[in-house]
Design an enzyme around this catalytic site. Structure first.
Site, PDB file in Angstrom:
ATOM      1  N   ASP A 114       0.847  -1.195   0.000  1.00 32.69           N
ATOM      2  CA  ASP A 114       0.000   0.000   0.000  1.00 32.69           C
ATOM      3  C   ASP A 114       0.885   1.248   0.000  1.00 32.69           C
ATOM      4  OD1 ASP A 114      -2.994   0.892   0.513  1.00 32.69           O
ATOM      5  OD2 ASP A 114      -1.716   2.187   1.735  1.00 32.69           O
TER       6      ASP A 114
ATOM      7  N   ASP B   7      -1.368   9.039 -10.968  1.00 33.58           N
ATOM      8  CA  ASP B   7      -1.363   7.910 -11.904  1.00 33.58           C
ATOM      9  C   ASP B   7       0.068   7.508 -12.261  1.00 33.58           C
ATOM     10  OD1 ASP B   7      -4.094   7.921 -11.873  1.00 33.58           O
ATOM     11  OD2 ASP B   7      -4.335   8.892 -13.822  1.00 33.58           O
TER      12      ASP B   7
ATOM     13  N   GLU C 225      -4.697   2.554  -4.371  1.00 30.25           N
ATOM     14  CA  GLU C 225      -3.244   2.596  -4.302  1.00 30.25           C
ATOM     15  C   GLU C 225      -2.692   1.341  -3.633  1.00 30.25           C
ATOM     16  OE1 GLU C 225      -4.819   4.916  -0.712  1.00 30.25           O
ATOM     17  OE2 GLU C 225      -5.267   4.809  -2.844  1.00 30.25           O
TER      18      GLU C 225
ATOM     19  N   ASN D  42      -2.090  13.117  -4.858  1.00 30.32           N
ATOM     20  CA  ASN D  42      -3.227  13.578  -5.653  1.00 30.32           C
ATOM     21  C   ASN D  42      -3.626  15.010  -5.305  1.00 30.32           C
ATOM     22  OD1 ASN D  42      -3.604  11.240  -7.203  1.00 30.32           O
ATOM     23  ND2 ASN D  42      -4.863  10.270  -5.630  1.00 30.32           N
TER      24      ASN D  42
ATOM     25  N   HIS E 135      -4.009  14.432  -9.998  1.00 21.94           N
ATOM     26  CA  HIS E 135      -4.295  13.014 -10.226  1.00 21.94           C
ATOM     27  C   HIS E 135      -3.422  12.417 -11.333  1.00 21.94           C
ATOM     28  CE1 HIS E 135      -7.701  12.425  -7.471  1.00 21.94           C
ATOM     29  NE2 HIS E 135      -7.992  13.691  -7.732  1.00 21.94           N
TER      30      HIS E 135
END
Length: 261
Positions: free
Chosen positions: A124, A141, A167, A132, A137
């Site tokens: 994680d 990505d 994530e 973000n 964002h």
């Protein structure tokens, strides 16, 4: 040399076309052979040429076209199955495909068809929301893609990785013992920390917390996920950027400066 006869291969197209055309020619000669004794030499030659070239041209063309279309359909189905099993952003398995593959392996392990050892890791990203929120964002990505590539770079053989959440990634290490599984988790953690994430030229630290569990003997995906998820929570609670791992009790691991249970 073994010929590829899979539904997507040209070998299958050629084999079926040749075999089918040969059958059509043989059938034409067999049916017409009852009339051969009563034919004149010229008529016999014409009948033989007709029995040869008519099935060859019509039957061969039809079979080739049919098999070509079937090959295209098989390729399209294969591509669709890959798309259906793949996370569109990171190009690793999606949650459904990942869990299906793990469960299939565990089912084989229960029947002793494969080794009944291995490990499940949950990876994680730490503080991902801040990426973000502060960078956008698109940068988030990019970070996910980098994490996925880094994880894949640490895996070998039949090891698989899937994106199971926003994530969150999962790694399955079939046949691996606890020592190797823990070392893989550590290499993933260190690799991501050293990956050099710098969107728009601005360095940004990346780290992950990893919860893992090794198994030896019958188990289920659901049980392993619960244990690994519990260790992920422990890794997060203890400060992040670390591995918390559970192994069979009879396995001893050296302390490598990460949380281990």
């Amino acid at each position: 040399m073994r010929i590829d006869l899979s539904p997507t291969s040209w070998g299958r197209v050629a084999l079926v076309t040749i075999a089918g055309t040969t059958f059509f020619i043989a059938a034409a000669f067999f049916v017409d052979s009852f009339n051969f004794p009563s034919l004149s030499p010229d008529a016999l030659l014409w009948a033989e040429l007709t029995d040869l070239f008519l099935p060859l041209v019509l039957g061969g063309s039809f079979l080739f076209f049919l098999m070509w279309k079937m090959r295209q359909l098989a390729i399209a189905q294969k591509e669709l199955s890959i798309v259906a099993a793949t996370d569109s952003l990171t190009a690793v398995f999606n949650r459904g495909a990942f869990s299906m593959l793990v469960e299939a392996y565990l089912e084989q392990a229960r029947g002793h068809a494969v080794a009944d050892t291995g490990a499940l890791l949950i990876v994680d990203a730490d503080h991902f929301k801040s990426i973000n929120d502060r960078l956008g964002h698109d940068c988030g990505d990019q970070a996910l893609k980098l994490i996925a590539r880094t994880i894949q770079g640490q895996l070998h053989g039949a090891d698989i990785v899937g994106r199971i959440g926003g994530e969150e990634f999962a790694v399955f290490l079939p046949g691996a013992d606890a020592t190797r599984s823990f070392l893989v988790a550590e290499s993933i953690r260190l690799g991501i920390r050293e990956a050099g994430f710098a969107p728009s030229g601005q360095p940004w630290p990346l780290s992950v917390s990893i919860g893992g569990v090794a198994f030896s003997g019958p188990t289920t995906y659901h049980h392993m996920f619960q244990v690994a998820d519990r260790h992920l929570y422990k890794a997060k609670s203890n400060g992040r950027d670390q591995v918390s791992f559970e192994s069979p009790r009879n396995v001893l691991l050296d302390d490598v400066s990460s949380t281990f249970h």
